[in-house]
Scaffold this motif. Structure first.
Motif, PDB file in Angstrom:
ATOM      1  N   MET A 179      26.949  34.152  27.157  1.00 43.38           N
ATOM      2  CA  MET A 179      26.613  32.737  27.334  1.00 43.38           C
ATOM      3  C   MET A 179      25.621  32.259  26.270  1.00 43.38           C
ATOM      4  N   VAL A 180      24.553  33.027  26.079  1.00 44.44           N
ATOM      5  CA  VAL A 180      23.441  32.575  25.236  1.00 44.44           C
ATOM      6  C   VAL A 180      23.739  32.776  23.754  1.00 44.44           C
ATOM      7  N   GLN A 181      24.141  33.993  23.372  1.00 46.37           N
ATOM      8  CA  GLN A 181      24.278  34.319  21.963  1.00 46.37           C
ATOM      9  C   GLN A 181      25.579  33.797  21.349  1.00 46.37           C
ATOM     10  N   GLU A 182      26.675  33.883  22.100  1.00 49.32           N
ATOM     11  CA  GLU A 182      27.973  33.518  21.532  1.00 49.32           C
ATOM     12  C   GLU A 182      28.354  32.068  21.814  1.00 49.32           C
ATOM     13  N   LYS A 183      28.167  31.613  23.051  1.00 46.55           N
ATOM     14  CA  LYS A 183      28.613  30.269  23.426  1.00 46.55           C
ATOM     15  C   LYS A 183      27.497  29.236  23.413  1.00 46.55           C
ATOM     16  N   HIS A 184      26.247  29.672  23.352  1.00 46.89           N
ATOM     17  CA  HIS A 184      25.093  28.761  23.337  1.00 46.89           C
ATOM     18  C   HIS A 184      25.105  27.851  24.563  1.00 46.89           C
ATOM     19  N   ILE A 185      25.296  28.462  25.716  1.00 47.83           N
ATOM     20  CA  ILE A 185      25.300  27.771  27.003  1.00 47.83           C
ATOM     21  C   ILE A 185      24.074  28.234  27.785  1.00 47.83           C
ATOM     22  N   ALA A 186      23.354  27.293  28.370  1.00 49.51           N
ATOM     23  CA  ALA A 186      22.176  27.645  29.168  1.00 49.51           C
ATOM     24  C   ALA A 186      22.620  28.312  30.461  1.00 49.51           C
ATOM     25  N   PRO A 187      22.195  29.566  30.705  1.00 51.09           N
ATOM     26  CA  PRO A 187      22.639  30.278  31.920  1.00 51.09           C
ATOM     27  C   PRO A 187      21.788  29.921  33.125  1.00 51.09           C
ATOM     28  N   HIS A 188      22.305  29.102  34.018  1.00 49.64           N
ATOM     29  CA  HIS A 188      21.625  28.794  35.281  1.00 49.64           C
ATOM     30  C   HIS A 188      22.143  29.784  36.327  1.00 49.64           C
ATOM     31  N   VAL A 189      21.786  31.040  36.091  1.00 50.34           N
ATOM     32  CA  VAL A 189      22.325  32.156  36.859  1.00 50.34           C
ATOM     33  C   VAL A 189      21.181  33.117  37.188  1.00 50.34           C
ATOM     34  N   PRO A 190      21.078  33.608  38.416  1.00 51.79           N
ATOM     35  CA  PRO A 190      20.072  34.628  38.713  1.00 51.79           C
ATOM     36  C   PRO A 190      20.367  35.914  37.940  1.00 51.79           C
ATOM     37  N   VAL A 191      19.334  36.520  37.405  1.00 52.10           N
ATOM     38  CA  VAL A 191      19.494  37.749  36.629  1.00 52.10           C
ATOM     39  C   VAL A 191      19.705  38.918  37.578  1.00 52.10           C
ATOM     40  N   TRP A 192      20.781  39.668  37.325  1.00 49.19           N
ATOM     41  CA  TRP A 192      21.048  40.837  38.162  1.00 49.19           C
ATOM     42  C   TRP A 192      20.139  41.976  37.734  1.00 49.19           C
ATOM     43  N   GLN A 193      19.460  42.570  38.701  1.00 49.48           N
ATOM     44  CA  GLN A 193      18.537  43.671  38.428  1.00 49.48           C
ATOM     45  C   GLN A 193      18.819  44.802  39.405  1.00 49.48           C
ATOM     46  N   ARG A 194      18.994  46.004  38.881  1.00 51.47           N
ATOM     47  CA  ARG A 194      19.237  47.146  39.757  1.00 51.47           C
ATOM     48  C   ARG A 194      17.987  47.436  40.572  1.00 51.47           C
ATOM     49  N   PRO A 195      18.089  47.445  41.894  1.00 55.41           N
ATOM     50  CA  PRO A 195      16.897  47.678  42.725  1.00 55.41           C
ATOM     51  C   PRO A 195      16.485  49.148  42.707  1.00 55.41           C
ATOM     52  N   ARG A 196      15.185  49.377  42.885  1.00 54.37           N
ATOM     53  CA  ARG A 196      14.665  50.737  43.003  1.00 54.37           C
ATOM     54  C   ARG A 196      14.462  51.049  44.480  1.00 54.37           C
ATOM     55  N   ASN A 197      14.860  52.258  44.876  1.00 53.15           N
ATOM     56  CA  ASN A 197      14.789  52.651  46.280  1.00 53.15           C
ATOM     57  C   ASN A 197      13.640  53.604  46.590  1.00 53.15           C
ATOM     58  N   ASP A 198      12.858  53.960  45.561  1.00 57.35           N
ATOM     59  CA  ASP A 198      11.782  54.928  45.792  1.00 57.35           C
ATOM     60  C   ASP A 198      10.416  54.264  45.955  1.00 57.35           C
ATOM     61  N   GLY A 199      10.391  52.934  45.992  1.00 58.90           N
ATOM     62  CA  GLY A 199       9.127  52.235  46.181  1.00 58.90           C
ATOM     63  C   GLY A 199       8.229  52.231  44.969  1.00 58.90           C
ATOM     64  N   ALA A 200       8.738  52.598  43.784  1.00 61.43           N
ATOM     65  CA  ALA A 200       7.928  52.654  42.575  1.00 61.43           C
ATOM     66  C   ALA A 200       7.649  51.252  42.036  1.00 61.43           C
ATOM     67  N   LEU A 201       6.713  51.182  41.111  1.00 66.22           N
ATOM     68  CA  LEU A 201       6.386  49.909  40.475  1.00 66.22           C
ATOM     69  C   LEU A 201       7.623  49.322  39.805  1.00 66.22           C
ATOM     70  N   PRO A 202       7.876  48.019  39.939  1.00 63.14           N
ATOM     71  CA  PRO A 202       9.031  47.419  39.268  1.00 63.14           C
ATOM     72  C   PRO A 202       8.824  47.344  37.762  1.00 63.14           C
ATOM     73  N   SER A 203       9.925  47.204  37.052  1.00 57.97           N
ATOM     74  CA  SER A 203       9.855  47.137  35.588  1.00 57.97           C
ATOM     75  C   SER A 203       9.101  45.910  35.106  1.00 57.97           C
TER      76      SER A 203
END
Length: 467
Positions: free
Chosen positions: A289-313
C-alpha cells in the motif's frame, strides 16, 4: 345490496398497457432508469454465429438474472415462473403479455458457454459501476475492503482428507467443477522439480466441489465455502470490484491487490486511503500500500502476540543509524554481532530480520525475568516493511482513522444485505467460476438497488420494503 360478479367473458380485443400496472415507486422502476445494456450485444457479437436460427436475446437473460438477484429468487426454474406471472417483472424484461419466457436451461447453456468465454457478467458489472461513477456515487477518495464466507453447494459429509489420493475418473468421469479444479492445479504447477516445495494439502477436500475450502464458522460446524471479497467506495457504499476466492485468509488478503489494480487500470480510480481490518495489516500488504501504491493504510497493524508475559517489542527503541534496537536498560540487539567476509542481508523467508541481544548482557541484567523469562537472550523480529507499519501506526492516532473505522461498517452492511435480502447465504453453482458468476451478479444487483434508492426524484422514491 350484495353485489354479484358475472362470469368470465372472452373479449375479442383488449386495451392493456403493462406500464400502467407497474407502480411508480416499484424498485424495478428505479433500476430500469439507470440500467443500460446497449453495449452488451456488441461485446457478445464475436461469440455468436452469423447463421442459423436466432437465439434468445442476451439482454433478456441478463435482465431476468438481475430480477432474480434483486428479489432473492435463487432458483432459475422458479425465476422463469415468476417472470411469467409477475407484470412488473415482464415490464422490466421487455416482455409483452403474449411473449414466451425462456426455458430455465437456457441460462445454464449460456453461462457455461459464451457468457464465461466473453466475460459478459464482468462487462455488465463494470457498465453499472461506470454509471455509478457518472452519477457521482463513486468518487475514489476512500476504499474499504473485506471478505465474507458463503457456503458452497457441497455436502460436508462428501469430503475426504486432503492427504488421501483421489481417483477423479471414477463413475461417469469428472464433473465440470472437478475439471476446472484439475485444470487450475495443472496451470499453477506445470512441472514439479526437486527444488520446488509442493503446496500444503488442504485439511479436507470436497468430492463435488474440490475448489471450495473447508472452514469453520465461530461456534458452528465446519463446512465447504468460498469467500466473496468486496472493494467498496466509502462515499455511497458502491461496490467498485468483487473477487471470488476459496475461504482462506491469505487468498482473501491477496485479492485486494487484484481488485485495486484492476479498478485503477480500467477506471483510472485509485483511493487516497484504504480501510480494512487487522487481516489486511500484515507487513507485506502494508508495504504494498505505502511503497508501491502510495495509499494511506487505515488498517490496524497485525502483531504476533507473546504468550510468555514478556515485555512487548514496543518497549524497545529502534536506532536507525546503528541498525539496532535498544532494550529498556540500554543494551543493544543486533542482526549480526560479527563481520562476515560476504555481507549478508539476514532477511528470512518471511521477509523479516531477527535482532538478538548479547547473552552476556542478558545474564547479568536485572530485568531478564521481565524481558526474556524462557530464553537465554531476547529476540525481536523486524519486518522489512517496518517503515510502512510505522506509518500505519501513526495514522491510527488521527481523527481521520476513527472516521474510517466507522465508515468501514458500510461493507459489513453490504454483506448482511447480500445474505438476508438477496438470500445469497449458499451458492447454487459449483467451482470457482460459478462462485465468481454469482458474486458478480449479486454485486451488480446491489449497485443497481443503491442507485435506485439514492438517485430517484422526490415522489418516485422506491418503497422502503423493497430497497
Amino acid at each position: 345490496m350484495m353485489g354479484h360478479q358475472g362470469g368470465v367473458q372472452n373479449q375479442l380485443f383488449y386495451s392493456f398497457n403493462l406500464d400502467d400496472h407497474v407502480p411508480r415507486t416499484h424498485l424495478l422502476r428505479g433500476i430500469d432508469r439507470y440500467f443500460d445494456l446497449s453495449g452488451l450485444r456488441e461485446h457478445l457479437a464475436p461469440h455468436y454465429s452469423h447463421t442459423g436460427r436466432p437465439s434468445i436475446a442476451p439482454e433478456l437473460m441478463i435482465r431476468m438474472l438481475i430480477v432474480g438477484f434483486c428479489f432473492g429468487i435463487r432458483s432459475e426454474r422458479r425465476l422463469c415462473e415468476e417472470v411469467h406471472l409477475n407484470l412488473a417483472y415482464r415490464w422490466f424484461c421487455r416482455l409483452g403479455l403474449e411473449d414466451a419466457v425462456p426455458d430455465h436451461s437456457t441460462f445454464s447453456k449460456n453461462r457455461h458457454g459464451r457468457f464465461r468465454e466473453s466475460g459478459a457478467l464482468r462487462h455488465v458489472f463494470e457498465s453499472v459501476l461506470r454509471r455509478c461513477m457518472n452519477e457521482g456515487l463513486a468518487q475514489g477518495e476512500g476504499f474499504a475492503v473485506d471478505a465474507s464466507v458463503i457456503k458452497a453447494d457441497a455436502n460436508r459429509a462428501r469430503g475426504v482428507p486432503g492427504t488421501e489420493v483421489i481417483d477423479w475418473r471414477q463413475g461417469d468421469g469428472p464433473s465440470r467443477a472437478v475439471q476446472e479444479y484439475l485444470t487450475a492445479l495443472e496451470q499453477n504447477n506445470p512441472t514439479m522439480s526437486d527444488d520446488v516445495e509442493p503446496a500444503a494439502p488442504a485439511k479436507r477436500i470436497s468430492l463435488t466441489d474440490p475448489a471450495a475450502r473447508y472452514t469453520a464458522a465461530p461456534g458452528g460446524p465446519a463446512f465447504f465455502a468460498y469467500s466473496t471479497n468486496y472493494l467498496i467506495d466509502l462515499h455511497a457504499g458502491i461496490i467498485v470490484d468483487v473477487e471470488a476466492t476459496p475461504s482462506h485468509r491469505t487468498q482473501e488478503v491477496e485479492s485486494t491487490r487484484t481488485m485495486v489494480n484492476r479498478v485503477e487500470q480500467r477506471f483510472n480510480l485509485k483511493p487516497r486511503r484504504l480501510v480494512g481490518d487487522t487481516a489486511y495489516g500484515t507487513g507485506a500488504m502494508l508495504g504494498w500500500m505505502v511503497q508501491e501504491k502510495h495509499i494511506a493504510p487505515h488498517v490496524p497493524v497485525w502483531q504476533r502476540p507473546r504468550n510468555d508475559g514478556a515485555l512487548p517489542s514496543s518497549d524497545f527503541q529502534w536506532v536507525e543509524q546503528d541498525n539496532e534496537y535498544r532494550c529498556p536498560t540500554g543494551h543493544a540487539l543486533r542482526s549480526e554481532w560479527r563481520t562476515f567476509t560476504k555481507p549478508r542481508s539476514h532477511v528470512t523467508k518471511a521477509d523479516t530480520i531477527v535482532y538478538r541481544s548479547s547473552q552476556a548482557d542478558c545474564s547479568a541484567c536485572e530485568m531478564k525475568r521481565q524481558c526474556c523469562p524462557s530464553t537465554p537472550i531476547r529476540k525481536i523480529t523486524r519486518s522489512v516493511h517496518e517503515a510502512s507499519r510505522d506509518e500505519a501506526r501513526a495514522i491510527a492516532d488521527t481523527p481521520a482513522y476513527k472516521r474510517s473505522r466507522h465508515e468501514r461498517k458500510k461493507v459489513e452492511m453490504l454483506f448482511a444485505h447480500l445474505k438476508r435480502i438477496l438470500k445469497l447465504d449458499r451458492l447454487r453453482l459449483r467451482g470457482l467460476s460459478g462462485a465468481h458468476d454469482e458474486f458478480l451478479l449479486a454485486a451488480t444487483a446491489q449497485n443497481l438497488r443503491r442507485m435506485a434508492k439514492w438517485l430517484m426524484p422526490m415522489g418516485e422514491q422506491v418503497e422502503a420494503t423493497t430497497a
